[in-house]
Write an enzyme that holds these catalytic residues in place. Structure first.
Site, PDB file in Angstrom:
ATOM      1  N   LYS A  42      11.031   9.644   9.050  1.00  0.00           N
ATOM      2  CA  LYS A  42       9.417   9.375   8.413  1.00  0.00           C
ATOM      3  C   LYS A  42       9.035   9.930  10.414  1.00  0.00           C
ATOM      4  O   LYS A  42       8.816   9.418  10.951  1.00  0.00           O
ATOM      5  CB  LYS A  42       9.046   8.494   8.075  1.00  0.00           C
ATOM      6  CG  LYS A  42       8.666   8.283   6.974  1.00  0.00           C
ATOM      7  CD  LYS A  42       8.014   8.623   6.039  1.00  0.00           C
ATOM      8  CE  LYS A  42       6.593   9.272   5.018  1.00  0.00           C
ATOM      9  NZ  LYS A  42       7.297   9.229   3.606  1.00  0.00           N
ATOM     10  N   GLY A  78      -0.054  10.687  -8.412  1.00  0.00           N
ATOM     11  CA  GLY A  78      -0.129   9.664  -9.880  1.00  0.00           C
ATOM     12  C   GLY A  78      -0.886  10.985 -10.700  1.00  0.00           C
ATOM     13  O   GLY A  78      -0.809  11.148 -12.290  1.00  0.00           O
TER      14      GLY A  78
HETATM   15  P1  NAI Z   1      -1.858  10.653  -2.207  1.00  0.00           P
HETATM   16  O1  NAI Z   1      -2.259  10.520  -0.813  1.00  0.00           O
HETATM   17  O2  NAI Z   1      -2.628  11.690  -2.349  1.00  0.00           O
HETATM   18  O3  NAI Z   1      -2.647   9.437  -3.299  1.00  0.00           O
HETATM   19  C1  NAI Z   1      -2.839   8.356  -2.854  1.00  0.00           C
HETATM   20  C2  NAI Z   1      -3.834   7.385  -4.300  1.00  0.00           C
HETATM   21  O4  NAI Z   1      -3.398   5.849  -3.741  1.00  0.00           O
HETATM   22  C3  NAI Z   1      -5.268   7.882  -3.122  1.00  0.00           C
HETATM   23  O5  NAI Z   1      -6.646   8.314  -4.377  1.00  0.00           O
HETATM   24  C4  NAI Z   1      -5.822   6.480  -3.249  1.00  0.00           C
HETATM   25  O6  NAI Z   1      -7.270   6.361  -3.413  1.00  0.00           O
HETATM   26  C5  NAI Z   1      -5.085   5.105  -4.219  1.00  0.00           C
HETATM   27  N1  NAI Z   1      -5.174   4.111  -3.632  1.00  0.00           N
HETATM   28  C6  NAI Z   1      -4.516   3.460  -2.828  1.00  0.00           C
HETATM   29  N2  NAI Z   1      -5.143   2.066  -2.872  1.00  0.00           N
HETATM   30  C7  NAI Z   1      -5.010   1.838  -3.980  1.00  0.00           C
HETATM   31  C8  NAI Z   1      -5.234   0.787  -4.473  1.00  0.00           C
HETATM   32  N3  NAI Z   1      -4.719   0.045  -3.807  1.00  0.00           N
HETATM   33  N4  NAI Z   1      -5.406   0.937  -6.079  1.00  0.00           N
HETATM   34  C9  NAI Z   1      -5.146   2.524  -6.457  1.00  0.00           C
HETATM   35  N5  NAI Z   1      -5.449   3.387  -5.699  1.00  0.00           N
HETATM   36  C10 NAI Z   1      -5.113   3.385  -4.623  1.00  0.00           C
HETATM   37  O7  NAI Z   1      -0.843  10.325  -1.406  1.00  0.00           O
HETATM   38  P2  NAI Z   1       0.862  10.399  -2.684  1.00  0.00           P
HETATM   39  O8  NAI Z   1       0.993  11.625  -1.918  1.00  0.00           O
HETATM   40  O9  NAI Z   1       0.310  10.788  -4.462  1.00  0.00           O
HETATM   41  O10 NAI Z   1       1.435   9.434  -2.506  1.00  0.00           O
HETATM   42  C11 NAI Z   1       1.674   8.165  -3.943  1.00  0.00           C
HETATM   43  C12 NAI Z   1       2.166   7.665  -3.386  1.00  0.00           C
HETATM   44  O11 NAI Z   1       3.580   7.879  -3.451  1.00  0.00           O
HETATM   45  C13 NAI Z   1       2.717   6.774  -1.628  1.00  0.00           C
HETATM   46  O12 NAI Z   1       3.442   5.675  -1.507  1.00  0.00           O
HETATM   47  C14 NAI Z   1       4.180   8.551  -1.090  1.00  0.00           C
HETATM   48  O13 NAI Z   1       4.596   7.856   0.045  1.00  0.00           O
HETATM   49  C15 NAI Z   1       5.130   7.968  -2.328  1.00  0.00           C
HETATM   50  N6  NAI Z   1       5.596   9.001  -2.470  1.00  0.00           N
HETATM   51  C16 NAI Z   1       4.777  10.903  -2.659  1.00  0.00           C
HETATM   52  C17 NAI Z   1       5.457  11.985  -2.555  1.00  0.00           C
HETATM   53  C18 NAI Z   1       4.946  13.213  -2.277  1.00  0.00           C
HETATM   54  O14 NAI Z   1       5.874  13.775  -3.117  1.00  0.00           O
HETATM   55  N7  NAI Z   1       3.664  13.023  -2.784  1.00  0.00           N
HETATM   56  C19 NAI Z   1       7.384  11.976  -2.134  1.00  0.00           C
HETATM   57  C20 NAI Z   1       7.517  10.094  -2.466  1.00  0.00           C
HETATM   58  C21 NAI Z   1       6.479   8.848  -2.648  1.00  0.00           C
HETATM   59  N1  PHE Z   2       6.323  12.321   0.794  1.00  0.00           N
HETATM   60  C1  PHE Z   2       7.620  12.747   0.788  1.00  0.00           C
HETATM   61  C2  PHE Z   2       8.477  11.922   0.095  1.00  0.00           C
HETATM   62  O1  PHE Z   2       8.235  10.551   0.808  1.00  0.00           O
HETATM   63  C3  PHE Z   2       8.439  12.915   1.821  1.00  0.00           C
HETATM   64  C4  PHE Z   2       9.223  14.942   2.179  1.00  0.00           C
HETATM   65  C5  PHE Z   2       9.003  15.908   0.947  1.00  0.00           C
HETATM   66  C6  PHE Z   2      10.224  15.131   3.160  1.00  0.00           C
HETATM   67  C7  PHE Z   2       9.086  16.719   0.803  1.00  0.00           C
HETATM   68  C8  PHE Z   2      10.350  16.232   2.869  1.00  0.00           C
HETATM   69  C9  PHE Z   2       9.879  17.471   2.013  1.00  0.00           C
HETATM   70  O2  PHE Z   2       9.776  11.460  -0.336  1.00  0.00           O
END
Ligand code: NAI
Ligand code: PHE
Length: 353
Positions: A89, A197
């Protein structure tokens, strides 16, 4: 090191000692003042892969502690889904207030740092980064960059495949708790309506679920206007009465203080590292609340995109692989938990050791 220090590190140094990873790069970037920390946790099963998080950490210590835990979770998620990849990471501290141009120049320099690792680490998006940012990092970081936009030769955002995986875990949990995967009449609470989300919300609504949603950013409400969506204040979300709670924001939200407030039958982890500390997971089980551990439920983006970009999976194949691998990993975890008398989080962790 004695066992107590390994289980409850008090300093960053102790956390690094008990991390059990291979390589930690802490790089200062004088032109921007930012710090880039790259954690190569394991290359045993292949190059270390994991997203890049740009986040307003309070301190460099917080950033380092986060990258250690997140990199470990990446190794665990690839292993749990039987996918040949190592885990790592990267996090960036001190870059959330940069001008767009200063941020872009930083990402270009960051690409050179990735290239200098010679393929030991490859990245994708996470909180605070997007496929467009991956295009920028790839200027010097290619080919060690996933999720570039299709025009730049990548498979695009990982969030849709992550959401497909999380949906699979929600359906699996519905079957376990209610004896049916049907989501009509079920209420799902989503904490955070960012990339993952929003993708998940749309899929849950398509299946007839009602949603209770909160996001710290009030602008996010404009992305999801639907009669079956009820917006609440962020501080109310965890205590909302619902069938299944899905944290989709940041990690560390389930603590010994918040778990007694939950009013749900099950929790599906979408955010990475939803438990503030490992001791919190048994509290959830003690309350009779089911759990789909985060590093199984949210592995679809990393596994699916890596499958497309390195193994030549088609998009449809990636969706199928993600769903079937997550169902298998969950079944293995619950069977092991029953056999060993463990809560699902402890069982999932023990299985990946
Ligand atoms: P993002 O940054 O697009 O979305 C996160 C959202 O959560 C934002 O809209 C933010 O305002 C909101 N937020 C933050 N703290 C909050 C709280 N206390 N209450 C309510 N809302 C809150 O991030 P993304 O990519 O959607 O990732 C979300 C989570 O999923 C992270 O923990 C990330 O590590 C995990 N994740 C993401 C993956 C991906 O493909 N993007 C893959 C696996 C895990
Ligand atoms: N944000 C992803 C996760 O936490 C990381 C990732 C996405 C890694 C795509 C590789 C390819 O799982």
């Amino acid at each position: 090191m004695n066992d107590t220090r390994a289980m409850h590190p008090r300093t960053t140094g102790e956390a690094i000692e008990s991390w059990n990873g291979e390589q930690l790069e802490v790089i200062h970037d004088p032109p921007s003042g930012a710090w880039i920390i790259i954690a190569v946790h394991s290359t045993a099963a292949g190059p270390a892969r994991g997203g890049t998080r740009i986040f307003p950490y309070r301190s460099l210590d917080d950033a380092i502690l986060d990258v250690l835990a997140l990199s470990r979770a990446m190794t665990a998620k690839f292993r749990a889904l039987h996918f040949p990849s190592g885990g790592g990471k990267a996090v960036v501290f001190g870059a959330t207030d940069l001008s767009p141009d200063a941020r872009k120049q930083l990402l270009i320099r960051y690409g050179s740092m990735i290239a200098a690792l010679g393929g030991r680490f490859a990245t994708g998006p996470d909180i605070g980064t997007s496929p467009e940012d991956m295009n920028t990092i790839a200027v010097h970081g290619a080919p060690y960059v996933f999720c570039r936009t299709p025009e730049h030769g990548g498979a695009g955002d990982s969030a849709p495949l992550t959401a497909i995986g999380v949906l699979t875990a929600v359906l699996d949990m519905s079957q376990r708790i209610f004896g049916s995967e049907a989501l009509h009449g079920r209420t799902i609470a989503l904490q955070g309506l960012g990339s993952v989300g929003l993708q998940l919300a749309q899929r849950l609504l398509d299946r007839g679920a009602s949603l209770v949603v909160a996001d710290l950013d009030p602008q996010r409400q404009q992305t999801l206007a639907h009669p079956d969506v009820c917006w609440v204040e962020p501080e109310q979300l965890l205590a909302t009465t619902c069938d299944i709670l899905v944290p989709c924001a940041v990690g560390g939200v389930l603590t010994k203080t918040t778990i007694p407030q939950l009013r749900c039958r099950g929790v599906v982890g979408a955010a990475n590292n939803i438990f503030a500390d490992p001791g919190a997971a048994p509290c959830l089980a003690a309350r009779g609340i089911s759990l789909a551990p985060d590093f199984l439920a949210n592995a679809g983006g990393a596994v699916g995109i890596t499958g497309i970009e390195t193994l030549g999976w088609t998009a449809k194949q990636a969706e199928k692989e993600v769903a079937s691998r997550i169902r298998r990993a969950l079944a293995e975890t619950y069977a092991y938990a029953t056999k060993r008398g463990l809560d699902p989080q402890s069982a999932a962790l023990e299985l990946q050791m």
